[in-house]
Design a protein around this motif. Structure first.
Motif, mmCIF file in Angstrom:
data_model
loop_
_atom_site.group_PDB
_atom_site.id
_atom_site.type_symbol
_atom_site.label_atom_id
_atom_site.label_comp_id
_atom_site.label_asym_id
_atom_site.label_seq_id
_atom_site.Cartn_x
_atom_site.Cartn_y
_atom_site.Cartn_z
ATOM 1 N N GLU A 399 -13.321 2.847 -15.434
ATOM 2 C CA GLU A 399 -14.563 2.834 -16.205
ATOM 3 C C GLU A 399 -15.766 2.473 -15.353
ATOM 4 O O GLU A 399 -16.804 3.150 -15.395
ATOM 5 C CB GLU A 399 -14.455 1.833 -17.365
ATOM 6 C CG GLU A 399 -13.608 2.305 -18.523
ATOM 7 C CD GLU A 399 -13.648 1.304 -19.670
ATOM 8 O OE1 GLU A 399 -14.747 0.758 -19.941
ATOM 9 O OE2 GLU A 399 -12.594 1.067 -20.285
ATOM 10 N N ASP A 400 -15.651 1.397 -14.618
ATOM 11 C CA ASP A 400 -16.792 0.948 -13.811
ATOM 12 C C ASP A 400 -17.188 1.996 -12.782
ATOM 13 O O ASP A 400 -18.380 2.211 -12.528
ATOM 14 C CB ASP A 400 -16.458 -0.371 -13.110
ATOM 15 C CG ASP A 400 -16.408 -1.547 -14.077
ATOM 16 O OD1 ASP A 400 -17.011 -1.435 -15.162
ATOM 17 O OD2 ASP A 400 -15.773 -2.560 -13.742
ATOM 18 N N ASN A 423 -12.732 3.124 -28.693
ATOM 19 C CA ASN A 423 -13.383 1.906 -28.225
ATOM 20 C C ASN A 423 -13.878 2.071 -26.791
ATOM 21 O O ASN A 423 -15.012 1.688 -26.463
ATOM 22 C CB ASN A 423 -12.418 0.714 -28.307
ATOM 23 C CG ASN A 423 -12.101 0.325 -29.741
ATOM 24 O OD1 ASN A 423 -12.906 0.573 -30.634
ATOM 25 N ND2 ASN A 423 -10.941 -0.278 -29.963
ATOM 26 N N LYS A 424 -13.043 2.663 -25.956
ATOM 27 C CA LYS A 424 -13.460 2.887 -24.568
ATOM 28 C C LYS A 424 -14.606 3.883 -24.506
ATOM 29 O O LYS A 424 -15.580 3.683 -23.759
ATOM 30 C CB LYS A 424 -12.278 3.398 -23.740
ATOM 31 C CG LYS A 424 -12.650 3.745 -22.297
ATOM 32 C CD LYS A 424 -11.411 3.988 -21.443
ATOM 33 C CE LYS A 424 -10.624 5.182 -21.892
ATOM 34 N NZ LYS A 424 -9.446 5.420 -21.026
ATOM 35 N N ARG A 427 -17.743 2.180 -25.544
ATOM 36 C CA ARG A 427 -18.088 1.188 -24.523
ATOM 37 C C ARG A 427 -18.776 1.860 -23.327
ATOM 38 O O ARG A 427 -19.792 1.376 -22.816
ATOM 39 C CB ARG A 427 -16.804 0.479 -24.089
ATOM 40 C CG ARG A 427 -16.995 -0.757 -23.259
ATOM 41 C CD ARG A 427 -15.696 -1.546 -23.208
ATOM 42 N NE ARG A 427 -14.580 -0.810 -22.635
ATOM 43 C CZ ARG A 427 -13.417 -0.625 -23.255
ATOM 44 N NH1 ARG A 427 -13.218 -1.091 -24.474
ATOM 45 N NH2 ARG A 427 -12.441 0.052 -22.661
ATOM 46 N N VAL A 428 -18.243 2.994 -22.923
ATOM 47 C CA VAL A 428 -18.793 3.699 -21.755
ATOM 48 C C VAL A 428 -20.094 4.402 -22.087
ATOM 49 O O VAL A 428 -21.071 4.305 -21.336
ATOM 50 C CB VAL A 428 -17.756 4.700 -21.198
ATOM 51 C CG1 VAL A 428 -18.376 5.580 -20.106
ATOM 52 C CG2 VAL A 428 -16.541 3.964 -20.643
ATOM 53 N N LYS A 430 -22.326 3.732 -24.202
ATOM 54 C CA LYS A 430 -23.422 2.780 -24.358
ATOM 55 C C LYS A 430 -23.986 2.344 -23.012
ATOM 56 O O LYS A 430 -25.130 1.906 -22.934
ATOM 57 C CB LYS A 430 -22.956 1.560 -25.158
ATOM 58 C CG LYS A 430 -22.760 1.849 -26.651
ATOM 59 C CD LYS A 430 -22.249 0.635 -27.398
ATOM 60 C CE LYS A 430 -23.320 -0.449 -27.498
ATOM 61 N NZ LYS A 430 -22.859 -1.575 -28.343
ATOM 62 N N ARG A 431 -23.192 2.472 -21.952
ATOM 63 C CA ARG A 431 -23.668 2.077 -20.621
ATOM 64 C C ARG A 431 -24.239 3.246 -19.818
ATOM 65 O O ARG A 431 -24.794 3.041 -18.738
ATOM 66 C CB ARG A 431 -22.513 1.420 -19.843
ATOM 67 C CG ARG A 431 -22.087 0.075 -20.436
ATOM 68 C CD ARG A 431 -20.909 -0.507 -19.670
ATOM 69 N NE ARG A 431 -21.265 -0.829 -18.285
ATOM 70 C CZ ARG A 431 -20.373 -1.221 -17.366
ATOM 71 N NH1 ARG A 431 -19.077 -1.324 -17.703
ATOM 72 N NH2 ARG A 431 -20.751 -1.499 -16.140
#
Length: 492
Positions: A399-400, A423-424, A427-428, A430-431
């Motif tokens: 992810e990072d 969820n992943k 999460r991603v 949104k970034r």
């Protein structure tokens, strides 16, 4: 025989006094399909003054919202009656497929109807400052709006600006792209048949260096809205500082499409094709950078190349065509130069890369779907907007790593994440630093949602209620309900 185009100023169809013209080309055949005039600086200033006079007269700007809505619906009805003709003109002038052109025309009609409906919705705010003071917040038109649109969506982008600008009560000057003015001319022919007051909508044809520059610099223009390249956007922003006019810019993109190991492979491949090869990649929000997690990288590339090979490239009037022509010879040459750069940089050309010069496509500006793999973020083909059917595919670990690569760009228009882990995915996404994003999809959007980007992808938002706000000023009105002396300063 080529059609002669004219301009629309203050309710009249006029020629240019310059006697300068330019040929409008069908990119699928290189046939000259129209001849357009080049407006002069003086003619541009005349159109701006006509728009300003009309605005200040109040014949449109002071109309009740319901009346403005009625006229917008008239325009939509006229367009509906001529939908097939508008789509055919778009195919001829832009080179896109018939299916794309019909979809664009329908979306343009929907945009007029949406903003007509929005005008009938409650608006404004009220506040109680004290027992005797009431504050009203109201929206008013800005004034004279200069609208400058690109060549990739000539009709739809025009309407994305015209509909909210007119809905807000502004008067407008539209400048279509020099090489794709035909559907704008047809649209104004339809507008001329409605009850829109003469002078409220004006159409100028010509070059950006003359018409666009004059609009951006004019102290009689209160807002300039531009869609196009980031470089030109910077220039317009600088030119607009003379009278501190409002600037709305929708600019370039180099959008990431992130595909995780747990994504449904066929869905991801399908949308990744749609994300870049729709419109022959000549779409600002294209998913031109595909980031694939290392566990499925090889499998994805194999399937992606296999599917891209099967894309039917052809003229827009071919019912079987899935990808149309590049808009012009100049732009085709620019894309081919990037293909050359990619090869020189060491990227692996997995598919395409050449102009199609055989069969019925020999006469037009057609390019093979092109895929580069094994790329890195330092390559120009990864960092710069190519604006064509050219995509890069690179590998990431986690992810990072995906987020780092996705955000390592000057642009921030769009982006997507594919994963079966919701969820992943959330999460991603949104970034990801971008204004238009998707989860397990690409390119799907509607007129109700705001459109625009972060960073060098622009300023402001089109569409939705945000699009209407772009063409309005916000005014505070304070009402004293019990007028009496304040006695702040005592006598004597």
């Amino acid at each position: 025989m080529s059609k002669k185009l004219n301009m629309y100023m203050n309710g009249d169809w006029v020629e240019s006094s310059s006697n300068e013209t330019f040929d409008i080309i069908n990119p699928a055949t290189q046939e000259v399909i129209a001849i357009a005039p080049k407006a002069t600086k003086e003619e541009t200033e005349e159109a701006i003054k006509a728009a300003k006079r009309t605005f200040e007269s109040g014949v449109w700007s002071y109309l009740p919202p319901q009346e403005r809505a009625r006229v917008l619906l008239q325009i939509a009805e006229k367009m509906e009656e001529h939908l097939n003709e508008l789509a055919e003109l778009e195919v001829q002038n832009n080179g896109k497929t018939k299916r794309e052109a019909e979809s664009d025309a329908q979306e343009a009609i929907n945009s007029f109807r949406y903003y007509a409906g929005l005008l009938n919705m409650p608006d404004g705010q009220t506040y109680e400052y004290s027992d005797d003071m009431q504050t009203l917040i109201v929206k008013e038109p800005i004034g004279t709006a200069g609208l400058i649109v690109p060549w990739n969506f000539p009709l739809l982008m025009s309407v994305w600006k015209i509909a909210p600008a007119l809905a807000a009560g502004n008067s407008i000057i539209l400048k279509p792209a020099e090489i794709t003015p035909i559907t704008a001319v047809k649209l104004f022919e339809l507008i001329d048949e409605t009850d829109l007051p003469k002078g409220a909508a004006n159409l100028l044809l010509g070059s950006g260096s003359v018409v666009g520059q004059t609009i951006a610099e004019s102290e009689d223009v209160d807002i300039v809205s531009f869609t196009g390249s980031t470089g030109v956007g910077r220039h317009i922003m600088t030119a607009a500082t003379g009278n501190m006019k409002k600037v709305s810019l929708e600019l370039g993109g180099k959008s990431p499409n992130i595909i995780f190991d747990d994504a449904d492979l066929e869905t991801a491949v399908d949308y990744a094709l749609y994300g870049i090869f729709l419109g022959a990649g000549q779409v600002c929000s294209s998913g031109s950078r595909i980031l694939v997690q290392e566990g499925i990288y090889d499998k994805f590339v194999e399937r992606y190349v296999e599917r891209a090979k099967a894309i039917k490239v052809g003229p827009g009037n071919d019912e079987k065509a899935e990808m149309g022509a590049i808009v012009s010879r100049k732009h085709l040459e620019s894309i081919l130069e990037y293909v050359k750069i990619g090869i020189e940089e060491g990227a692996n050309l997995a598919l395409g890369g050449s102009q199609i010069k055989w069969g019925e496509l020999e006469k037009g500006f057609f390019l093979e779907p092109t895929i580069f793999i094994d790329v890195t973020n330092c390559m120009r083909i990864v960092r710069e907007e190519i604006f064509g059917p050219v995509v890069t595919v690179q590998k990431f670990k986690d992810e990072d790593d995906a987020i780092k690569d996705a955000n390592d760009t000057d642009f921030g228009l769009a982006g997507a994440v594919f994963s079966n882990d919701q969820n992943k995915a959330l999460r991603v996404i949104k970034r990801v630093r971008a204004g238009i994003t998707w989860v397990n999809a690409y390119h799907l959007t509607n007129v109700q949602a705001p459109w625009g980007g972060y960073k060098q992808s622009g300023i402001g938002r089109s569409l939705g209620t945000y699009g209407l706000d772009e063409y309005q000023e916000t005014k505070q009105i304070n009402m004293n309900l019990a007028p009496k002396p304040l006695h702040w300063f005592e006598e004597g």
